[in-house]
Write a protein that holds these residues in place. Structure first.
Motif, PDB file in Angstrom:
ATOM      1  N   PRO A   5     -20.528 -13.436 -46.436  1.00  0.00           N
ATOM      2  CA  PRO A   5     -19.795 -13.149 -47.923  1.00  0.00           C
ATOM      3  C   PRO A   5     -18.430 -12.804 -47.490  1.00  0.00           C
ATOM      4  CG  PRO A   5     -21.544 -12.015 -48.479  1.00  0.00           C
ATOM      5  CD  PRO A   5     -22.167 -12.731 -46.723  1.00  0.00           C
ATOM      6  N   VAL A   6     -16.849 -13.814 -47.212  1.00  0.00           N
ATOM      7  CA  VAL A   6     -15.898 -13.097 -46.938  1.00  0.00           C
ATOM      8  C   VAL A   6     -15.515 -12.788 -48.037  1.00  0.00           C
ATOM      9  CG1 VAL A   6     -14.311 -13.095 -45.870  1.00  0.00           C
ATOM     10  CG2 VAL A   6     -16.169 -13.839 -45.013  1.00  0.00           C
ATOM     11  N   GLY A   7     -15.656 -10.784 -48.687  1.00  0.00           N
ATOM     12  CA  GLY A   7     -15.094 -10.856 -49.712  1.00  0.00           C
ATOM     13  C   GLY A   7     -15.212 -11.250 -51.183  1.00  0.00           C
ATOM     14  N   LEU A   8     -15.959 -12.537 -51.104  1.00  0.00           N
ATOM     15  CA  LEU A   8     -16.625 -13.052 -52.211  1.00  0.00           C
ATOM     16  C   LEU A   8     -17.040 -12.301 -53.793  1.00  0.00           C
ATOM     17  CD1 LEU A   8     -17.065 -15.891 -51.905  1.00  0.00           C
ATOM     18  CD2 LEU A   8     -19.342 -15.063 -52.441  1.00  0.00           C
ATOM     19  N   THR A  37     -23.576 -19.126 -37.532  1.00  0.00           N
ATOM     20  CA  THR A  37     -22.888 -18.645 -39.337  1.00  0.00           C
ATOM     21  C   THR A  37     -22.697 -19.224 -40.395  1.00  0.00           C
ATOM     22  OG1 THR A  37     -22.306 -16.727 -37.915  1.00  0.00           O
ATOM     23  CG2 THR A  37     -21.049 -16.650 -39.270  1.00  0.00           C
ATOM     24  N   VAL A  38     -22.996 -18.862 -41.468  1.00  0.00           N
ATOM     25  CA  VAL A  38     -21.599 -19.425 -42.459  1.00  0.00           C
ATOM     26  C   VAL A  38     -21.158 -18.685 -43.262  1.00  0.00           C
ATOM     27  CG1 VAL A  38     -22.123 -20.325 -44.466  1.00  0.00           C
ATOM     28  CG2 VAL A  38     -24.108 -20.995 -42.582  1.00  0.00           C
ATOM     29  N   LEU A  39     -19.634 -18.614 -43.268  1.00  0.00           N
ATOM     30  CA  LEU A  39     -18.879 -18.576 -44.143  1.00  0.00           C
ATOM     31  C   LEU A  39     -19.098 -18.832 -45.518  1.00  0.00           C
ATOM     32  CD1 LEU A  39     -16.296 -17.708 -40.963  1.00  0.00           C
ATOM     33  CD2 LEU A  39     -18.155 -16.250 -42.089  1.00  0.00           C
ATOM     34  N   LEU A  40     -19.003 -17.568 -46.432  1.00  0.00           N
ATOM     35  CA  LEU A  40     -18.849 -17.605 -48.097  1.00  0.00           C
ATOM     36  C   LEU A  40     -17.103 -17.534 -48.538  1.00  0.00           C
ATOM     37  CD1 LEU A  40     -22.410 -17.246 -49.206  1.00  0.00           C
ATOM     38  CD2 LEU A  40     -21.280 -19.901 -48.558  1.00  0.00           C
ATOM     39  N   VAL A  41     -16.913 -17.982 -49.469  1.00  0.00           N
ATOM     40  CA  VAL A  41     -15.578 -17.201 -49.583  1.00  0.00           C
ATOM     41  C   VAL A  41     -14.775 -17.960 -50.590  1.00  0.00           C
ATOM     42  CG1 VAL A  41     -13.659 -19.372 -47.750  1.00  0.00           C
ATOM     43  CG2 VAL A  41     -13.176 -17.393 -49.041  1.00  0.00           C
ATOM     44  N   GLU A  42     -14.057 -17.236 -51.014  1.00  0.00           N
ATOM     45  CA  GLU A  42     -13.019 -18.290 -52.800  1.00  0.00           C
ATOM     46  C   GLU A  42     -12.372 -17.977 -51.991  1.00  0.00           C
ATOM     47  OE1 GLU A  42     -13.007 -17.760 -57.011  1.00  0.00           O
ATOM     48  OE2 GLU A  42     -13.866 -16.121 -56.493  1.00  0.00           O
ATOM     49  N   HIS A  43     -10.750 -18.303 -52.560  1.00  0.00           N
ATOM     50  CA  HIS A  43      -9.564 -18.252 -51.460  1.00  0.00           C
ATOM     51  C   HIS A  43      -8.940 -18.331 -52.507  1.00  0.00           C
ATOM     52  CE1 HIS A  43     -10.437 -19.881 -47.236  1.00  0.00           C
ATOM     53  NE2 HIS A  43     -10.793 -20.802 -47.577  1.00  0.00           N
ATOM     54  N   PRO A  79      -9.400 -20.070 -56.954  1.00  0.00           N
ATOM     55  CA  PRO A  79     -10.899 -19.105 -57.628  1.00  0.00           C
ATOM     56  C   PRO A  79     -10.995 -19.883 -58.565  1.00  0.00           C
ATOM     57  CG  PRO A  79      -7.924 -18.282 -57.925  1.00  0.00           C
ATOM     58  CD  PRO A  79      -8.038 -19.531 -57.263  1.00  0.00           C
ATOM     59  N   GLY A  80     -12.538 -19.560 -58.834  1.00  0.00           N
ATOM     60  CA  GLY A  80     -13.215 -20.446 -58.781  1.00  0.00           C
ATOM     61  C   GLY A  80     -14.086 -21.384 -58.469  1.00  0.00           C
ATOM     62  N   GLN A  81     -13.105 -21.598 -57.702  1.00  0.00           N
ATOM     63  CA  GLN A  81     -14.596 -22.281 -56.537  1.00  0.00           C
ATOM     64  C   GLN A  81     -15.002 -21.861 -55.458  1.00  0.00           C
ATOM     65  OE1 GLN A  81     -11.964 -25.225 -53.448  1.00  0.00           O
ATOM     66  NE2 GLN A  81     -12.857 -26.689 -54.630  1.00  0.00           N
ATOM     67  N   LEU A  82     -16.562 -22.177 -54.888  1.00  0.00           N
ATOM     68  CA  LEU A  82     -17.688 -21.656 -53.818  1.00  0.00           C
ATOM     69  C   LEU A  82     -17.481 -22.162 -52.551  1.00  0.00           C
ATOM     70  CD1 LEU A  82     -19.105 -19.312 -52.691  1.00  0.00           C
ATOM     71  CD2 LEU A  82     -21.284 -21.012 -53.869  1.00  0.00           C
ATOM     72  N   GLU A 195     -22.669 -16.116 -59.473  1.00  0.00           N
ATOM     73  CA  GLU A 195     -23.521 -16.471 -59.830  1.00  0.00           C
ATOM     74  C   GLU A 195     -24.208 -17.854 -59.005  1.00  0.00           C
ATOM     75  OE1 GLU A 195     -25.783 -19.381 -63.280  1.00  0.00           O
ATOM     76  OE2 GLU A 195     -24.078 -18.149 -63.806  1.00  0.00           O
ATOM     77  N   THR A 196     -23.567 -18.781 -57.987  1.00  0.00           N
ATOM     78  CA  THR A 196     -23.993 -19.839 -58.007  1.00  0.00           C
ATOM     79  C   THR A 196     -23.882 -19.681 -55.804  1.00  0.00           C
ATOM     80  OG1 THR A 196     -22.461 -21.326 -59.114  1.00  0.00           O
ATOM     81  CG2 THR A 196     -22.973 -22.190 -56.999  1.00  0.00           C
ATOM     82  N   ALA A 197     -23.513 -18.250 -55.163  1.00  0.00           N
ATOM     83  CA  ALA A 197     -23.812 -18.656 -54.015  1.00  0.00           C
ATOM     84  C   ALA A 197     -24.772 -18.243 -53.569  1.00  0.00           C
ATOM     85  CB  ALA A 197     -22.707 -17.570 -53.880  1.00  0.00           C
ATOM     86  N   PRO A 198     -25.562 -17.231 -54.154  1.00  0.00           N
ATOM     87  CA  PRO A 198     -27.584 -17.253 -53.726  1.00  0.00           C
ATOM     88  C   PRO A 198     -27.840 -18.523 -53.705  1.00  0.00           C
ATOM     89  CG  PRO A 198     -27.191 -16.217 -55.799  1.00  0.00           C
ATOM     90  CD  PRO A 198     -25.642 -16.512 -55.380  1.00  0.00           C
TER      91      PRO A 198
END
Length: 227
Positions: A5-8, A37-43, A79-82, A195-198
């Motif tokens: 998670p990058v700054g999530l 690797t899976v990067l998770l981010v909110e832009h 924002p608000g988009q995973l 809430e959605t990320a995990p």
């Protein structure tokens, strides 16, 4: 497989540094020096245009657009988009369509777990909610990928609680009559990225296991280029 998670939950990441990070990680996964690797981010708010984007599908109000090397057409991130960027080595023979269907199924698993019943739409990529007495078919997740040297880039964008009005400046994914929706709108409550990320991580870990090359022992440190 490592999920990063990058700054999530703390920052909205600008697009360009994340694209550079994707390319750096992609090179290492392709070279065999890094595990999948899976990067998770909110832009931060941004419009990105895939290689199939036509001029008429871009914003017509001067809104900046980043042209990128994934498939698909124009979409919005913000924002608000995973957003998930799986950078994984696919098993041979490479089947990009099967990989996209795997991403779709992972998102469908998340939606089902939250009480929604998503569908695929023939001829279209992404995850949709079926037409009902409230609205027609509407898209909840966009997908656009690239595969180079057998390793994936780009990925999926799942709408949790974004400002859906941002899609009004574009032809989302090149589909003129596509309505966009979100988990929050469909469930009638605030469903956040955190809430959605995990839930998405668990679904991707499960579904990607069927399509990636299994490798052990590669370093899992994240490059110093993290924004």
């Amino acid at each position: 497989m490592r999920f990063v998670p990058v700054g999530l939950g703390a920052t909205h990441s600008p697009y360009q540094p994340m694209w550079e990070l994707q390319r750096a990680v992609h090179g290492e996964v392709a070279d065999g020096t890094r595990d999948d690797t899976v990067l998770l981010v909110e832009h931060e708010p941004v419009y990105t245009a895939g290689r199939r984007t036509h001029l008429a599908e871009r914003p017509q109000d001067g809104t900046p657009v980043v042209d990128i090397d994934r498939g698909g057409k124009v979409t919005w991130h913000g924002p608000g988009q995973l957003v998930a960027y799986p950078i994984v080595r696919l098993r041979a023979p490479i089947d990009v369509v099967a990989y996209v269907r795997t991403l779709e199924q992972a998102v469908m698993d998340v939606c089902e777990g939250l009480g929604l019943h998503p569908v695929r739409v023939d001829g279209l990529t992404g995850v949709w909610l079926p037409a009902d007495d409230r609205a027609g078919e509407r898209k909840i997740c966009s997908i656009g990928v690239r595969v180079a040297r057998g390793v994936t880039m780009h990925g999926l964008a799942l709408n949790c609680d974004p400002d859906l009005g941002q899609f009004g400046r574009i032809v989302p994914c090149g589909i003129p009559d596509a309505d966009m929706t979100s988990l929050s709108r469909e469930l009638g409550r605030d469903v956040t990225v955190l809430e959605t990320a995990p839930l998405l991580e668990a679904a991707l870990r499960d579904r990607l296991a069927d399509v990636v090359v299994s490798r052990d022992g590669a370093p899992d440190e994240v490059p110093a280029a993290l924004p």
